[in-house]
Design an enzyme around this catalytic site. Sequence first.
Site, PDB file in Angstrom:
ATOM      1  CE1 TYR A  53      -4.380  -0.295  -0.465  1.00  0.00           C
ATOM      2  CE2 TYR A  53      -4.281  -1.889   1.238  1.00  0.00           C
ATOM      3  CZ  TYR A  53      -4.916  -1.112   0.244  1.00  0.00           C
ATOM      4  OH  TYR A  53      -6.065  -1.688  -0.118  1.00  0.00           O
ATOM      5  CD  GLU A  55      -3.400   4.071   0.557  1.00  0.00           C
ATOM      6  OE1 GLU A  55      -2.439   3.583   0.819  1.00  0.00           O
ATOM      7  OE2 GLU A  55      -4.441   3.628   0.765  1.00  0.00           O
ATOM      8  CG  ASP A 199      -8.613   8.814 -24.258  1.00  0.00           C
ATOM      9  OD1 ASP A 199      -7.541   8.180 -24.488  1.00  0.00           O
ATOM     10  OD2 ASP A 199      -9.645   8.333 -23.726  1.00  0.00           O
ATOM     11  CB  THR A 225      -5.153   2.295 -21.954  1.00  0.00           C
ATOM     12  OG1 THR A 225      -5.176   2.511 -23.287  1.00  0.00           O
ATOM     13  CG2 THR A 225      -6.365   2.795 -21.371  1.00  0.00           C
ATOM     14  CE  LYS A 228      -7.712   0.676 -25.337  1.00  0.00           C
ATOM     15  NZ  LYS A 228      -7.597   1.387 -24.060  1.00  0.00           N
ATOM     16  NE  ARG A 234      -6.477  -5.434 -19.256  1.00  0.00           N
ATOM     17  CZ  ARG A 234      -7.021  -5.185 -20.341  1.00  0.00           C
ATOM     18  NH1 ARG A 234      -8.062  -4.113 -20.436  1.00  0.00           N
ATOM     19  NH2 ARG A 234      -6.908  -5.707 -21.415  1.00  0.00           N
TER      20      ARG A 234
HETATM   21  N1  DSN Z   1     -12.670  -1.006 -24.515  1.00  0.00           N
HETATM   22  C1  DSN Z   1     -11.581  -0.422 -25.104  1.00  0.00           C
HETATM   23  C2  DSN Z   1     -11.574  -0.471 -26.552  1.00  0.00           C
HETATM   24  O1  DSN Z   1     -11.818  -1.601 -27.137  1.00  0.00           O
HETATM   25  O2  DSN Z   1     -11.242   0.416 -27.461  1.00  0.00           O
HETATM   26  C3  DSN Z   1     -11.641   1.127 -24.906  1.00  0.00           C
HETATM   27  O3  DSN Z   1     -11.675   1.354 -23.562  1.00  0.00           O
END
Ligand code: DSN
Length: 435
Positions: A53, A55, A199, A225, A228, A234
Amino acid sequence: MLMNNLKKSDPEVYDLIVAEGDRIERGVELIPSENFVSKAVMQAMSSVFTNKYSEGYPGRRYYGGQEFVDKVERLAISRAKELFGAEHVNVQPYSGSPANHAVFFALLELGDKFMGLDMGCGGHLTHGSPVNFSGLSYTAIPYYVDRETEFIDLDEVKRAAVKERPKMIISSLTAYPRKLDFKGFQEICEEVDAYHLADISHIAGLIVGEAHESPFPFTDIVTTTTHKSLRGPRGAMIMCRKEDRLHDLYHPDTKKNQAQLIDSAVFPGLQGGPHDHITAAKAVAFSEALRPEFKTYAGQIVKNAKAMAEELMVQGVKLVTNGTDNHLMVIDMRPSGLTGKGKQLQTAMDEAGITLNKNSVPFDEARPFNPSGLRLGTPAVTTRGMGEGEMRVIARCIARVLGDYKDKSALEKTKQEILELVSDFPLYPDFAVLE
Ligand code: DSN
């Protein structure tokens, strides 16, 4: 990764992990938001940092024992800064939606107006969907793609922005197969005194690999994110300029700059303890993305997508915008008489060893749960080492399934072809015995 230990202590979960490994090995993964991380990233994720932890932020925590957590978080931050050329980075957001939520929470008041790309036109849930916090707690003004070209028309975005005077405009894509003009968005935002949130979740890897224009250094706030095209664990992060361009207009009563407002929104505003094992894995992934070979990877993602798009169109498949400039494409099944058949086609593709997702197409008359489109992309198959030749084979398989989706024997035949194709591209050959 102590898989032998898991095999003994929980064979049920172990078997499911092995089965999932087998599934990805035996098919082609075309969901454009998915990828395959390195074993190094997986090892960092399954490390002792999962127990901690912490924080707060490096040097300012609420619990003891932070010597190494602080170091790993500082490492992740400095690598992210180097990777993107960002001024300030927060690596704690649990995932993309919480990262976007934190930006709203930091900079907007409940009910404030903002603009985001309509979900049917390729936007994300958190960019103003009426069933998401963004559309429920704030006033979402969607912008759309042009009905004819299906491209984003910045003149239209500007017209709506001048009329509506939103406090924030989001430039982003989730199912839009073309490039984003971040400079154009920033200019509009500056003209109407709106924050610009880019984004870049889908295209972060392309940006790092110089296969897409970067929103840095001029964009106010950038979220992404990390799992990807960037090929990390993740999770997510927020990057921003330190100073708030609109401070005197929107936040005259606080001494906090934009970076501080965002950090406070992440913790203690919305989150508790950061996931330190994921922070460690983010640091590993950023170091991988800093290597020269990542640029080759990013370039190949786009070449592969273009090859797949070309072959699909040769086979008579209609693509939204008639092609792609990035890592993804969206098949519009309406001209093939398959309006509202996305669910059936996604299932048929699964049966043929092709994993993709049903998706709305612009101005879809069908419902989102069974829409008229299919979304697919190339980050994962490119990680696997496939090139343009393999993309053309896969495209022909997809076109065949579109024609024969009710014919089980045709699906089985395609599955065999896919199996043959992937046998030359082992992904995690020793998956079950990773140590
Ligand atoms: N679920 C993601 C996607 O497949 O684009 C976006 O959050």
